[in-house]
Design an enzyme around this catalytic site. Structure first.
Site, PDB file in Angstrom:
ATOM      1  N   ASP A   1      -1.576  -1.333  13.392  1.00 18.45           N
ATOM      2  CA  ASP A   1      -2.440  -0.704  14.687  1.00 18.45           C
ATOM      3  C   ASP A   1      -3.026  -2.142  15.261  1.00 18.45           C
ATOM      4  OD1 ASP A   1      -4.388  -0.023  16.254  1.00 18.45           O
ATOM      5  OD2 ASP A   1      -5.205   1.448  14.854  1.00 18.45           O
TER       6      ASP A   1
ATOM      7  N   PHE B   1      -4.055   4.106  11.090  1.00 14.88           N
ATOM      8  CA  PHE B   1      -4.513   3.934  12.187  1.00 14.88           C
ATOM      9  C   PHE B   1      -6.059   3.524  11.589  1.00 14.88           C
ATOM     10  CE2 PHE B   1      -1.204   6.508  13.509  1.00 14.88           C
ATOM     11  CZ  PHE B   1      -0.699   5.682  14.624  1.00 14.88           C
ATOM     12  N   CYS B   2      -6.598   2.632  12.604  1.00 19.96           N
ATOM     13  CA  CYS B   2      -8.030   2.285  12.718  1.00 19.96           C
ATOM     14  C   CYS B   2      -9.013   3.486  12.510  1.00 19.96           C
ATOM     15  CB  CYS B   2      -8.555   1.330  13.987  1.00 19.96           C
ATOM     16  SG  CYS B   2      -8.052  -0.257  13.701  1.00 19.96           S
ATOM     17  N   PRO B   3     -10.011   3.534  11.645  1.00 17.15           N
ATOM     18  CA  PRO B   3     -10.649   2.301  10.985  1.00 17.15           C
ATOM     19  C   PRO B   3     -10.028   2.415   9.562  1.00 17.15           C
ATOM     20  CG  PRO B   3     -11.860   4.362  10.698  1.00 17.15           C
ATOM     21  CD  PRO B   3     -11.054   4.748  11.641  1.00 17.15           C
TER      22      PRO B   3
END
Ligand code: SF4
Lengths: 82, 347
Positions: free
Chosen positions: A45, A18-20
């Protein structure tokens, strides 16, 4: 980190991150490369479609292409002399 | 000689303003942002389908772009565990170890400026802004315990604090810095207007999930039931998703609330025991804990069925799978609402 080199393009696998985290993977990889190197990053994502281009803009790198394919997001980035 | 400063960029308004104040004095600024795993940014949006269509920006990246500065995002997930598990200065209202967290981040920034030949560090802290980490008494603690000492400058409240090295050396004019204090946001909003910043993020509680009461209850429950305070990144991600129900101490269920969560939880097949409704549209559930015995499997399935479209039927079919290849079909009457005690819900 999972990456492999094919025809001078480095492939990064950032699926299920998942970001970041995908941005961090890209950043850590690009910092090790010479100017002109291309990196292809594959992510799941959808946030990367915003975050990677923004990160590239502020750090002076170029997004060569970005596409969505079967719920995956694939971007090619070229390292510039940012 | 152009002096260089690194700004801790959280994505909120204060760090944005602090960095701009310093840029205005001719200092070259770059940003640094730490990823702890608890950050509010992104995750739930990426998981929940209903949020997926909204364009979600990363506010730290957005801030850096507004400022026209480079941003270095640093993964501190592993090292940060010790901050969450053993905070020397304790927790805030929830499981937020804000003071230790600030000290740790400034310490990392201090290491970074030494490695990258920068001159000083700036943060968006304001005296009296937050009950724990931004009190007048705690400001010197952050400077001293991080090792940054007088290389840490807080441009928004610098006039209320002793002069730092950048001020003493004349790299920065102290009278152009600010003397903000207290909880009011008005001075910051006025300054944002003056700088022409619009559409900035205004996080309510704090920058991370640890300030969230319900999240903290789930994390505490995880620690209590495991008998130790360790965690892995998957644990803290899963606390952000689904309904958490604990029928007994040996296991809990994480039940998806919608399609995006279903898909997300499906990714954990093989790592967890799973339950899936098959005869009706319904949720996927993960079992976190010991291997279930037959009675527990049936109860877990009855609970999961309660959240399916077959909740009012006499029988619903589900499949229970263990972590390996074994699975079994279960036909069961969904649990009635009155048989699902409120205290089984975690948070
Ligand atoms: S809210 Fe979270 S990230 Fe922010 S200082 Fe507190 S513990 Fe650290």
């Amino acid at each position: 980190m999972v990456y492999s080199v094919t025809d001078s393009i480095i492939e990064l696998d950032a699926r299920r991150l998942f970001c970041p985290m995908p941005v961090i993977r890209l950043q850590d990889c690009i910092n090790q490369q010479a100017v002109g190197t291309r990196i292809q990053i594959t992510c799941t994502d959808p946030g990367v479609m915003n975050d990677i281009p923004t990160w590239c803009r502020i750090n002076g790198h170029e997004v060569i292409s970005s596409q969505e394919q079967y719920d995956e997001y694939i971007l090619v980035i070229e390292k510039k002399d940012g | 000689m152009t002096r260089k400063a690194v700004a801790l960029i959280s994505g909120g308004l204060d760090s944005l303003l602090a960095a701009r104040l310093i840029q205005q004095q001719g200092i070259q600024v770059e940003g640094i942002n730490f990823y702890t795993g608890f950050c509010v940014e992104g995750h739930t949006h990426a998981i929940r389908k209903k949020d997926k269509d909204k364009v979600k920006r990363n506010n730290a990246l957005w801030s850096a772009e507004q400022l026209g500065i480079k941003l270095h995002i640093i993964d501190i997930v592993e090292e940060y565990k010790d901050v969450v598990i053993n905070p020397k200065h304790g927790y805030g209202a929830n499981l937020n170890p804000c003071l230790d967290c600030k000290i740790f981040m400034v310490q990392k920034a201090h290491e970074w400026i030494q490695a990258n030949d920068f001159d000083f560090i700036i943060t968006g802290e304001v005296v009296g802004q937050r009950p724990m980490s931004q009190r007048k008494q705690t400001m010197p603690i952050v400077s001293a315990e991080s090792g940054a000492d007088d290389l840490l400058l807080r441009p928004l409240c610098a006039q209320n604090l002793p002069a730092t090295k950048p001020e003493k050396e004349g790299w920065i004019k102290r009278d152009l810095l600010k003397g903000f204090s207290g909880r009011s946001r008005k001075p910051q909003m006025a300054l944002a207007k003056e700088f022409g910043f619009e559409d900035y993020a205004q996080p309510a509680g704090g920058c991370c999930f640890l300030t969230d009461a319900s999240y903290s209850v789930k994390l505490q429950d995880l620690w209590d039931n495991r008998g130790h305070k360790k965690y892995e990144i998957d644990d803290i991600m899963l606390l952000k998703v689904g309904r958490h129900i604990r029928p007994d101490q040996s296991y809990k269920l994480i039940i998806a609330r919608e399609e995006g969560e279903n898909r997300f939880l499906s990714g954990y097949k093989g790592q967890f025991q799973t339950i899936k409704t098959v005869s009706h549209a319904g949720p996927m559930a993960l079992v976190e804990g010991d291997k279930l015995d037959q009675q527990q499997i049936e109860l877990a399935c009855a609970i999961t069925a309660r959240f399916s479209k077959g909740r009012d039927e006499e029988s619903v079919e589900l499949v229970y799978s263990d972590k390996g290849d074994e699975s079994q079909a279960i036909h069961i009457k969904p649990l009635l609402p009155q048989d699902l005690p409120q205290e089984w819900y975690i948070a």
